[in-house]
Motif scaffolding. Structure first.
Motif, PDB file in Angstrom:
ATOM      1  N   THR A  66      18.061   4.688 -33.091  1.00 39.17           N
ATOM      2  CA  THR A  66      17.130   4.714 -31.778  1.00 39.17           C
ATOM      3  C   THR A  66      15.775   5.196 -31.878  1.00 39.17           C
ATOM      4  O   THR A  66      14.990   4.824 -31.249  1.00 39.17           O
ATOM      5  N   VAL A  67      15.669   6.442 -32.727  1.00 37.92           N
ATOM      6  CA  VAL A  67      14.163   6.974 -32.939  1.00 37.92           C
ATOM      7  C   VAL A  67      13.351   5.851 -33.729  1.00 37.92           C
ATOM      8  O   VAL A  67      12.091   5.858 -33.088  1.00 37.92           O
ATOM      9  N   GLY A  68      13.936   5.354 -34.518  1.00 39.29           N
ATOM     10  CA  GLY A  68      13.022   4.101 -35.262  1.00 39.29           C
ATOM     11  C   GLY A  68      12.611   3.080 -34.039  1.00 39.29           C
ATOM     12  O   GLY A  68      11.435   2.753 -34.184  1.00 39.29           O
ATOM     13  N   MET A  69      13.455   2.612 -33.509  1.00 34.64           N
ATOM     14  CA  MET A  69      13.239   1.623 -32.705  1.00 34.64           C
ATOM     15  C   MET A  69      12.345   2.029 -31.410  1.00 34.64           C
ATOM     16  O   MET A  69      11.369   1.457 -30.869  1.00 34.64           O
ATOM     17  N   THR A  70      12.553   3.244 -30.970  1.00 36.12           N
ATOM     18  CA  THR A  70      11.916   3.765 -29.835  1.00 36.12           C
ATOM     19  C   THR A  70      10.273   3.893 -30.302  1.00 36.12           C
ATOM     20  O   THR A  70       9.356   3.493 -29.766  1.00 36.12           O
ATOM     21  N   LEU A  71      10.098   4.461 -31.525  1.00 34.30           N
ATOM     22  CA  LEU A  71       8.817   4.643 -32.241  1.00 34.30           C
ATOM     23  C   LEU A  71       8.016   3.184 -32.349  1.00 34.30           C
ATOM     24  O   LEU A  71       6.765   3.059 -32.053  1.00 34.30           O
ATOM     25  N   LEU A  72       8.738   2.265 -32.874  1.00 34.37           N
ATOM     26  CA  LEU A  72       8.163   0.845 -32.863  1.00 34.37           C
ATOM     27  C   LEU A  72       7.957   0.235 -31.494  1.00 34.37           C
ATOM     28  O   LEU A  72       6.554  -0.376 -31.548  1.00 34.37           O
ATOM     29  N   VAL A 112      13.184  -2.606 -23.695  1.00 26.62           N
ATOM     30  CA  VAL A 112      13.893  -2.530 -24.699  1.00 26.62           C
ATOM     31  C   VAL A 112      14.378  -1.237 -25.284  1.00 26.62           C
ATOM     32  O   VAL A 112      15.255  -0.916 -25.529  1.00 26.62           O
ATOM     33  N   THR A 113      13.172  -0.305 -25.236  1.00 26.34           N
ATOM     34  CA  THR A 113      13.446   1.159 -25.450  1.00 26.34           C
ATOM     35  C   THR A 113      14.154   2.027 -24.494  1.00 26.34           C
ATOM     36  O   THR A 113      15.263   2.696 -25.154  1.00 26.34           O
ATOM     37  N   GLY A 114      14.307   1.577 -23.069  1.00 25.12           N
ATOM     38  CA  GLY A 114      15.180   2.066 -22.073  1.00 25.12           C
ATOM     39  C   GLY A 114      16.606   1.793 -22.586  1.00 25.12           C
ATOM     40  O   GLY A 114      17.535   2.346 -22.482  1.00 25.12           O
ATOM     41  N   GLY A 115      16.759   0.361 -22.748  1.00 24.16           N
ATOM     42  CA  GLY A 115      18.122   0.064 -23.206  1.00 24.16           C
ATOM     43  C   GLY A 115      18.541   0.620 -24.329  1.00 24.16           C
ATOM     44  O   GLY A 115      19.606   0.902 -24.551  1.00 24.16           O
ATOM     45  N   VAL A 116      17.557   0.895 -25.581  1.00 20.77           N
ATOM     46  CA  VAL A 116      18.182   1.359 -26.827  1.00 20.77           C
ATOM     47  C   VAL A 116      18.607   2.958 -26.391  1.00 20.77           C
ATOM     48  O   VAL A 116      19.915   3.268 -26.835  1.00 20.77           O
ATOM     49  N   VAL A 117      17.786   3.548 -25.759  1.00 25.01           N
ATOM     50  CA  VAL A 117      18.154   4.891 -25.316  1.00 25.01           C
ATOM     51  C   VAL A 117      19.661   4.938 -24.544  1.00 25.01           C
ATOM     52  O   VAL A 117      20.251   5.945 -24.686  1.00 25.01           O
ATOM     53  N   LEU A 118      19.602   4.190 -23.352  1.00 24.04           N
ATOM     54  CA  LEU A 118      20.756   4.141 -22.640  1.00 24.04           C
ATOM     55  C   LEU A 118      22.131   3.858 -23.709  1.00 24.04           C
ATOM     56  O   LEU A 118      23.188   4.532 -23.290  1.00 24.04           O
ATOM     57  N   ALA A 119      21.881   2.979 -24.681  1.00 19.39           N
ATOM     58  CA  ALA A 119      23.162   2.352 -25.541  1.00 19.39           C
ATOM     59  C   ALA A 119      23.343   3.794 -26.012  1.00 19.39           C
ATOM     60  O   ALA A 119      24.595   4.042 -26.420  1.00 19.39           O
ATOM     61  N   LEU A 120      22.515   4.589 -26.869  1.00 23.02           N
ATOM     62  CA  LEU A 120      22.692   5.869 -27.492  1.00 23.02           C
ATOM     63  C   LEU A 120      23.414   6.935 -26.706  1.00 23.02           C
ATOM     64  O   LEU A 120      24.483   7.558 -27.088  1.00 23.02           O
ATOM     65  N   ILE A 121      22.912   7.216 -25.336  1.00 22.44           N
ATOM     66  CA  ILE A 121      23.889   7.853 -24.613  1.00 22.44           C
ATOM     67  C   ILE A 121      25.080   7.567 -24.466  1.00 22.44           C
ATOM     68  O   ILE A 121      26.012   8.461 -24.259  1.00 22.44           O
TER      69      ILE A 121
END
Length: 216
Positions: free
Chosen positions: A149-155, A190-199
């Protein structure tokens, strides 16, 4: 009392106390001034009872029934005793099977596992239940989803920053502003979706605390 005091007094971890609260087995009051949970003697006694029953292996639902008054202690213990007798029968079958396997002198690579599994299948058809340890073979960790998640968010944030920089710099023949806006919003979505998936994933992992609660 605060939760750390209850933890030391009863001998139940903070994580398990929170778990029992989420299961509705414990309902501490809220301090109106700071919103913190306040634990009193009633909560301490409730946790002691829960600890006692969990150490005996009583299911959470049965504890809930006893707490509500739907079942007495005797009712709950009679129902649990039936489960323990069934488990003892299963364990006896497993002990007998393991005992027969102690006479086998071949290496594991030479063991006729299919024949042994067929014997176990026959026993299971008569009501025996063997422990399925393979369900515990997969260890869930927080590290992998967090790192991804952190990697995708930074990207995505880097791509967003690059697009905004191109808009700010403004070059001849640059793409229309609407297209750039869409391209800028895409990584944010996409970032919001990744973070939501992590939560969501962390919440799913948190539900696994029931396994830890079985220790109590």
């Amino acid at each position: 009392m605060k939760i750390n005091e209850v933890e030391a007094l009863v001998g139940i971890t903070r994580k398990n106390i929170r778990f029992y609260e989420s299961e509705g087995l414990l309902s501490p009051r809220r301090n109106s001034e700071n919103g913190y949970r306040d634990y009193g003697e009633a909560e301490v006694e409730a946790l002691r009872r829960i600890k006692l029953l969990r150490k005996l292996g009583v299911p959470l639902e049965e504890i809930r029934q006893m707490q509500s008054g739907a079942h007495t202690v005797g009712d709950g213990m009679r129902r649990h005793l039936v489960s323990l007798e069934r488990e003892r029968g299963n364990l006896d079958q497993a002990i007998r099977l393991c005992g027969r396997l102690t006479d086998r002198q071949e290496r594991l690579c030479d063991l006729d596992a299919e024949a042994v599994l067929a014997e176990m299948d026959t026993l299971e058809q008569t009501g025996t239940t063997f422990q399925n340890k393979q369900k515990r073979d997969v260890r869930i960790r927080y590290v992998a989803p967090v790192v991804i998640t952190v990697g995708m968010t930074l990207l995505m944030m880097g791509l967003t920053g690059l697009l905004f920089w191109s808009i700010y710099a403004g070059t001849n023949g640059s793409p229309p502003a609407l297209m750039l806006a869409v391209l800028a919003l895409l990584p944010l979505v996409v970032t919001g979706g990744v973070v939501l998936a992590l939560i969501q994933r962390i919440r799913e992992i948190g539900r696994g605390e029931e396994d830890d609660a079985k220790n109590y």
